[in-house]
Design a protein around this motif. Sequence first.
Motif, PDB file in Angstrom:
ATOM      1  N   VAL A   1      -7.383  -8.853   5.891  1.00 47.56           N
ATOM      2  CA  VAL A   1      -5.917  -8.971   5.938  1.00 47.56           C
ATOM      3  C   VAL A   1      -5.287  -7.596   6.137  1.00 47.56           C
ATOM      4  O   VAL A   1      -4.325  -7.443   6.908  1.00 47.56           O
ATOM      5  N   HIS A   2      -5.817  -6.586   5.455  1.00 48.81           N
ATOM      6  CA  HIS A   2      -5.285  -5.231   5.625  1.00 48.81           C
ATOM      7  C   HIS A   2      -5.415  -4.784   7.082  1.00 48.81           C
ATOM      8  O   HIS A   2      -4.498  -4.157   7.633  1.00 48.81           O
ATOM      9  N   ARG A   3      -6.555  -5.092   7.689  1.00 43.31           N
ATOM     10  CA  ARG A   3      -6.802  -4.587   9.052  1.00 43.31           C
ATOM     11  C   ARG A   3      -6.117  -5.440  10.114  1.00 43.31           C
ATOM     12  O   ARG A   3      -5.567  -4.915  11.084  1.00 43.31           O
ATOM     13  N   ASN A   4      -6.149  -6.767   9.951  1.00 44.32           N
ATOM     14  CA  ASN A   4      -5.717  -7.647  11.044  1.00 44.32           C
ATOM     15  C   ASN A   4      -4.569  -8.581  10.689  1.00 44.32           C
ATOM     16  O   ASN A   4      -4.094  -9.324  11.559  1.00 44.32           O
ATOM     17  N   GLY A   5      -4.125  -8.575   9.443  1.00 44.70           N
ATOM     18  CA  GLY A   5      -3.050  -9.472   9.057  1.00 44.70           C
ATOM     19  C   GLY A   5      -3.538 -10.891   8.857  1.00 44.70           C
ATOM     20  O   GLY A   5      -4.747 -11.162   8.811  1.00 44.70           O
ATOM     21  N   VAL A   6      -2.582 -11.843   8.769  1.00 43.87           N
ATOM     22  CA  VAL A   6      -2.912 -13.255   8.520  1.00 43.87           C
ATOM     23  C   VAL A   6      -2.383 -14.102   9.670  1.00 43.87           C
ATOM     24  O   VAL A   6      -1.232 -13.958  10.099  1.00 43.87           O
ATOM     25  N   GLY A   7      -3.215 -14.983  10.164  1.00 47.17           N
ATOM     26  CA  GLY A   7      -2.803 -15.918  11.205  1.00 47.17           C
ATOM     27  C   GLY A   7      -2.729 -15.275  12.589  1.00 47.17           C
ATOM     28  O   GLY A   7      -3.052 -14.095  12.777  1.00 47.17           O
ATOM     29  N   GLU A   8      -2.275 -16.090  13.553  1.00 47.15           N
ATOM     30  CA  GLU A   8      -2.245 -15.639  14.944  1.00 47.15           C
ATOM     31  C   GLU A   8      -1.287 -14.472  15.160  1.00 47.15           C
ATOM     32  O   GLU A   8      -1.505 -13.629  16.024  1.00 47.15           O
ATOM     33  N   ASP A   9      -0.217 -14.442  14.386  1.00 48.68           N
ATOM     34  CA  ASP A   9       0.776 -13.382  14.560  1.00 48.68           C
ATOM     35  C   ASP A   9       0.502 -12.169  13.677  1.00 48.68           C
ATOM     36  O   ASP A   9       1.270 -11.202  13.694  1.00 48.68           O
ATOM     37  N   GLY A  10      -0.584 -12.209  12.884  1.00 49.73           N
ATOM     38  CA  GLY A  10      -0.901 -11.087  12.008  1.00 49.73           C
ATOM     39  C   GLY A  10      -1.297  -9.850  12.807  1.00 49.73           C
ATOM     40  O   GLY A  10      -1.931  -9.945  13.854  1.00 49.73           O
ATOM     41  N   ASP A  11      -0.912  -8.705  12.305  1.00 50.01           N
ATOM     42  CA  ASP A  11      -1.187  -7.476  13.033  1.00 50.01           C
ATOM     43  C   ASP A  11      -1.824  -6.406  12.155  1.00 50.01           C
ATOM     44  O   ASP A  11      -2.254  -5.365  12.649  1.00 50.01           O
ATOM     45  N   GLY A  12      -1.853  -6.614  10.839  1.00 49.06           N
ATOM     46  CA  GLY A  12      -2.449  -5.618   9.965  1.00 49.06           C
ATOM     47  C   GLY A  12      -1.571  -4.391   9.800  1.00 49.06           C
ATOM     48  O   GLY A  12      -0.470  -4.301  10.354  1.00 49.06           O
ATOM     49  N   TYR A  13      -2.105  -3.411   9.072  1.00 50.64           N
ATOM     50  CA  TYR A  13      -1.321  -2.220   8.747  1.00 50.64           C
ATOM     51  C   TYR A  13      -1.573  -1.046   9.705  1.00 50.64           C
ATOM     52  O   TYR A  13      -0.833  -0.064   9.688  1.00 50.64           O
ATOM     53  N   HIS A  14      -2.626  -1.130  10.506  1.00 51.17           N
ATOM     54  CA  HIS A  14      -2.989  -0.012  11.389  1.00 51.17           C
ATOM     55  C   HIS A  14      -3.128   1.286  10.597  1.00 51.17           C
ATOM     56  O   HIS A  14      -2.647   2.343  11.013  1.00 51.17           O
ATOM     57  N   SER A  15      -3.734   1.184   9.445  1.00 50.86           N
ATOM     58  CA  SER A  15      -3.931   2.358   8.593  1.00 50.86           C
ATOM     59  C   SER A  15      -5.367   2.332   8.066  1.00 50.86           C
ATOM     60  O   SER A  15      -6.032   1.296   8.081  1.00 50.86           O
ATOM     61  N   PRO A  16      -5.870   3.484   7.624  1.00 54.96           N
ATOM     62  CA  PRO A  16      -7.257   3.543   7.150  1.00 54.96           C
ATOM     63  C   PRO A  16      -7.480   2.598   5.973  1.00 54.96           C
ATOM     64  O   PRO A  16      -6.596   2.400   5.129  1.00 54.96           O
ATOM     65  N   TRP A  17      -8.663   2.004   5.919  1.00 51.42           N
ATOM     66  CA  TRP A  17      -9.055   1.160   4.783  1.00 51.42           C
ATOM     67  C   TRP A  17     -10.561   1.310   4.604  1.00 51.42           C
ATOM     68  O   TRP A  17     -11.325   1.238   5.564  1.00 51.42           O
ATOM     69  N   SER A  18     -10.986   1.553   3.368  1.00 53.84           N
ATOM     70  CA  SER A  18     -12.425   1.681   3.113  1.00 53.84           C
ATOM     71  C   SER A  18     -12.759   1.088   1.756  1.00 53.84           C
ATOM     72  O   SER A  18     -11.958   1.169   0.802  1.00 53.84           O
ATOM     73  N   PRO A  19     -13.937   0.493   1.622  1.00 49.05           N
ATOM     74  CA  PRO A  19     -14.369  -0.057   0.325  1.00 49.05           C
ATOM     75  C   PRO A  19     -14.564   1.041  -0.721  1.00 49.05           C
ATOM     76  O   PRO A  19     -14.471   0.779  -1.911  1.00 49.05           O
ATOM     77  N   GLU A  20     -14.825   2.271  -0.270  1.00 50.80           N
ATOM     78  CA  GLU A  20     -14.990   3.382  -1.224  1.00 50.80           C
ATOM     79  C   GLU A  20     -13.693   3.618  -2.006  1.00 50.80           C
ATOM     80  O   GLU A  20     -13.711   3.832  -3.219  1.00 50.80           O
ATOM     81  N   VAL A  21     -12.570   3.578  -1.296  1.00 50.42           N
ATOM     82  CA  VAL A  21     -11.275   3.735  -1.971  1.00 50.42           C
ATOM     83  C   VAL A  21     -10.998   2.517  -2.860  1.00 50.42           C
ATOM     84  O   VAL A  21     -10.507   2.635  -3.988  1.00 50.42           O
ATOM     85  N   ALA A  22     -11.313   1.334  -2.354  1.00 48.80           N
ATOM     86  CA  ALA A  22     -11.025   0.098  -3.094  1.00 48.80           C
ATOM     87  C   ALA A  22     -11.778   0.021  -4.419  1.00 48.80           C
ATOM     88  O   ALA A  22     -11.280  -0.556  -5.389  1.00 48.80           O
ATOM     89  N   THR A  23     -12.973   0.602  -4.471  1.00 52.09           N
ATOM     90  CA  THR A  23     -13.775   0.513  -5.700  1.00 52.09           C
ATOM     91  C   THR A  23     -13.594   1.719  -6.621  1.00 52.09           C
ATOM     92  O   THR A  23     -14.213   1.786  -7.676  1.00 52.09           O
ATOM     93  N   GLN A  24     -12.755   2.681  -6.209  1.00 50.15           N
ATOM     94  CA  GLN A  24     -12.477   3.824  -7.086  1.00 50.15           C
ATOM     95  C   GLN A  24     -11.736   3.334  -8.330  1.00 50.15           C
ATOM     96  O   GLN A  24     -10.910   2.428  -8.265  1.00 50.15           O
TER      97      GLN A  24
END
Length: 377
Positions: A308-331
């Motif tokens: 969802v962060h990268r691509n959004g939700v559904g056909e019109d989803g576009d995401g955030y166009h920003s960096p995302w990594s599991p390393e940050v998510a698990t900090q």
Amino acid sequence: MKLPETQVALLEAASATDAKTVAQLAEELGADPAAVTRATFELADRGLLAVDEHVAESYALTQEGDRYLEDGLPERRLYEAACEAGADETPVEIGRVIGATGLDGAAVDIALSNFARRGLGEIDGGEVIADTDAAAETDPEAEALAAVADGSGGDQDPGVLDRLESRGLLERSETTVRSVTLSDEGVTALMEGVETAETVGAVTPDMLSSGEWRDVGFAEYNVEADAETIAGGTEHILRQTANRVKDVLVGMGFREMAGPHADAEFWINDCLFMPQDHPARTHWDQFALDVPPMASVPEDLLERVEEVHRNGVGEDGDGYHSPWSPEVATQVDLRGHTTSLSMRYLSGEAADELEPPQRYFSVEKVYRNDTLDPTHL
């Protein structure tokens, strides 16, 4: 044998066969209980008395407890008003029921917080439903209040007494009860004869000026005698307020969420779909911990949130166009809000899959770089 006056009187009042408490002896002698206690220890040190000790609990109603004993417990009054309004058959609007109780202020909160907890009924969508089975049951808390008032509180269920104490309706105190009997040496001393020795407990100005202090005998000072226990500290006002809010919400049918204060950024921010490069996720606004990453984040949920962060939700989803990594998510960070608990519960991680409607809340600590003011404590 010569002994101070109080000791002689105590020795003569004690029995070799029937134990008497220090309180009974003090009343019998018309003496200060503290002085009789001192004399008891001194005679016991001489081997003339045998002293048996045990701790006894006593209970007394607070002013609030006295008021509820006379007027009835708030939750019971709410229940009775609800039944009179027909809530034992069909739901009745809560405001109408509260108006009929005659309760106001804090008493309303107390009634609401204990209504569901004590199984008297439910409060749902602003309406009261009274449990018909509760009408036929005796009220153990009301009975315990009456028993404490009559001096027989020690015979009540300890769990009920604990609840009444936590509600501030009674006070519990522990007293060391000392029972005294004459020892064989004490009996022998009385048979041989005991004389009263002239002793004083303190030097007076007259003694000093006259020189009399040189000739008098001074009573021994017992440094091991019991002293009044002084308890320091009390529950912080913010904690008292939080606990009261919790009681009200639980009484209305809500359940409290529980979870870690130090949690993965995944639960704190990513599940709320806050971009990982958002300014509110910098060290200025949240506190990162120098600990290993949290390995317990569900892999499938991590992948779905990343999608969802990268691509959004559904056909019109576009995401955030920003960096995302599991390393940050698990900090691991200190949580800046308790919505991280909501994420754990909604995802099924903290509890089983939830079937709506559900009522949850959290009134707990959070950690943010806020400036202290009346709204940020």
